[in-house]
Design an enzyme around this catalytic site. Structure first.
Site, PDB file in Angstrom:
ATOM      1  N   ASP A  55      -1.392  -0.777   6.038  1.00  0.00           N
ATOM      2  CA  ASP A  55      -1.530  -0.140   7.348  1.00  0.00           C
ATOM      3  C   ASP A  55      -2.975  -0.126   7.824  1.00  0.00           C
ATOM      4  O   ASP A  55      -3.263   0.433   8.876  1.00  0.00           O
ATOM      5  CB  ASP A  55      -1.000   1.302   7.303  1.00  0.00           C
ATOM      6  CG  ASP A  55      -1.886   2.218   6.471  1.00  0.00           C
ATOM      7  OD1 ASP A  55      -2.296   1.809   5.353  1.00  0.00           O
ATOM      8  OD2 ASP A  55      -2.171   3.342   6.921  1.00  0.00           O
ATOM      9  N   ASP A 115      -0.175   5.135   1.045  1.00  0.00           N
ATOM     10  CA  ASP A 115      -0.383   6.050   2.168  1.00  0.00           C
ATOM     11  C   ASP A 115      -0.228   5.307   3.492  1.00  0.00           C
ATOM     12  O   ASP A 115      -0.919   4.331   3.755  1.00  0.00           O
ATOM     13  CB  ASP A 115      -1.792   6.666   2.107  1.00  0.00           C
ATOM     14  CG  ASP A 115      -1.960   7.590   0.913  1.00  0.00           C
ATOM     15  OD1 ASP A 115      -1.041   8.371   0.641  1.00  0.00           O
ATOM     16  OD2 ASP A 115      -3.017   7.533   0.259  1.00  0.00           O
ATOM     17  N   ASP A 122       0.861  -1.176   0.000  1.00  0.00           N
ATOM     18  CA  ASP A 122       0.000   0.000   0.000  1.00  0.00           C
ATOM     19  C   ASP A 122       0.902   1.231   0.000  1.00  0.00           C
ATOM     20  O   ASP A 122       2.112   1.129   0.271  1.00  0.00           O
ATOM     21  CB  ASP A 122      -0.889  -0.038   1.245  1.00  0.00           C
ATOM     22  CG  ASP A 122      -1.829   1.146   1.321  1.00  0.00           C
ATOM     23  OD1 ASP A 122      -2.511   1.422   0.327  1.00  0.00           O
ATOM     24  OD2 ASP A 122      -1.863   1.804   2.381  1.00  0.00           O
TER      25      ASP A 122
END
Length: 333
Positions: free
Chosen positions: A221, A24, A22
């Site tokens: 995250d 961000d 991922d």
């Protein structure tokens, strides 16, 4: 369902031929790189592991994402980036004929993918679009959402959302994500969209197929997008504690949102991962030990990430919902 490993001390990257990361909260926050992320991903690539980037961010093209990653020091090409607009356009093509008008509520990345797929992007409901495709862009405002609502008043107009992320991490903190904008339109029209990005498995299947992977590892995250989607796609996953979800969310994670690994940062990809050992009512990881006594979670010893890993393993194995347990406040921090 993936669980914390209980066998010999393998590193998360052992046997992996593709890392799906991922962006961000994993690779960067705002314009700056997350500490250790660039070195860790370049090292994985140097060892022969492919590195791909899977993002729900619909505001940029794959080329612009790749350029941003290169400025951070990553060796990335546009074809290494799998975006939710790409997945959304594939979904759109299943429901709308090529050449149809599509109202784009989003940014450059979304408009680019819509046009590339042979649809005609439009900006107004007055142009009678066959579909609305919605993705996040920081410049979106009330007028844009209103146009989407006007178009969707016709029940025959197809509605596709790139993703339903409620929040997005930026340099200054946590901001509303595409899910909040989709919710605003939903409130106006009383309909729900088809969703293309994480946690839907289509974007993971497309990524694995694109890279020809045999054994992939998703690094994210967020439990409700990165980890849930990886579990749905049958991919091992690592939750890195540099973005949205931290200890509090991990301890309360639902069975289908539990990662294979819990990492402080991306240096942990190559570090031997400590096994989980359960003896009676005590669960240990490394030097950390946690006991569940009735409805109480008790710290026997330990600190840091191994303590969090042990607590997660104990709570998850207990089958008791987190709200029914007394959890020491120190575990949340």
């Amino acid at each position: 369902m993936p669980r914390l490993r209980a066998e010999r001390r393998l590193a998360p990257l052992d046997g992996v031929d593709l890392v799906l990361a991922d962006l961000d909260g994993v690779v960067y926050r705002g314009a700056g790189a997350v500490r250790y992320a660039v070195d860790a991903l370049n090292a994985a690539q140097d060892s022969g592991i492919r590195v791909g980037y899977v993002t729900n961010n619909a505001s940029r093209t794959d080329a612009s994402v790749a350029e941003h990653l290169r400025t951070l020091g990553l060796r990335t090409a546009p074809e290494d980036v799998v975006t939710s607009p790409q997945a959304a356009v594939r979904l759109l093509a299943e429901h709308v004929r090529a050449g149809s008008r599509v109202l784009v509520t989003g940014g450059e990345g979304l408009s680019h993918e819509v046009a590339k797929a042979g649809f005609l992007p439009v900006a107004s409901a007055d142009e009678r679009p066959a579909a609305v495709i919605q993705g996040f862009a920081p410049h979106l405002g009330w007028k844009d959402l209103a146009e989407a609502a006007f178009a969707l008043a016709d029940p025959d107009v197809v509605w596709v959302a790139t993703n339903m992320d409620w929040t997005i991490p930026v340099e200054r903190g946590i901001a509303p994500g595409n899910g909040t904008l989709v919710s605003a339109v939903h409130t106006a029209v009383g309909r729900l969209p088809l969703v293309a990005g994480k946690p839907e498995r289509a974007i993971f299947d497309a990524a694995v197929a694109r890279f020809g992977a045999r054994k992939a590892l998703m690094v994210g995250d967020r439990l409700d997008t990165d980890i849930l989607g990886a579990n749905r796609a049958g991919i091992a996953s690592a939750l890195v504690l540099t973005g949205i979800d931290r200890a509090k969310q991990l301890l309360a994670a639902k069975p289908d949102e539990r990662p294979t690994y819990i990492l402080d940062d991306l240096r942990g990809l190559r570090a031997p991962y400590p096994p989980t050992e359960a003896k009676g009512d005590v669960t240990g990881v490394g030097e950390a030990k946690v006991r569940i006594a009735g409805a109480r979670v008790e710290i026997v010893k330990g600190v840091g990430t191994d303590l969090l890993r042990a607590a997660c393993a104990a709570i998850w194995a207990s089958g008791t919902p987190i709200y029914a347990l007394e959890v020491p406040e120190s575990l949340y921090t």
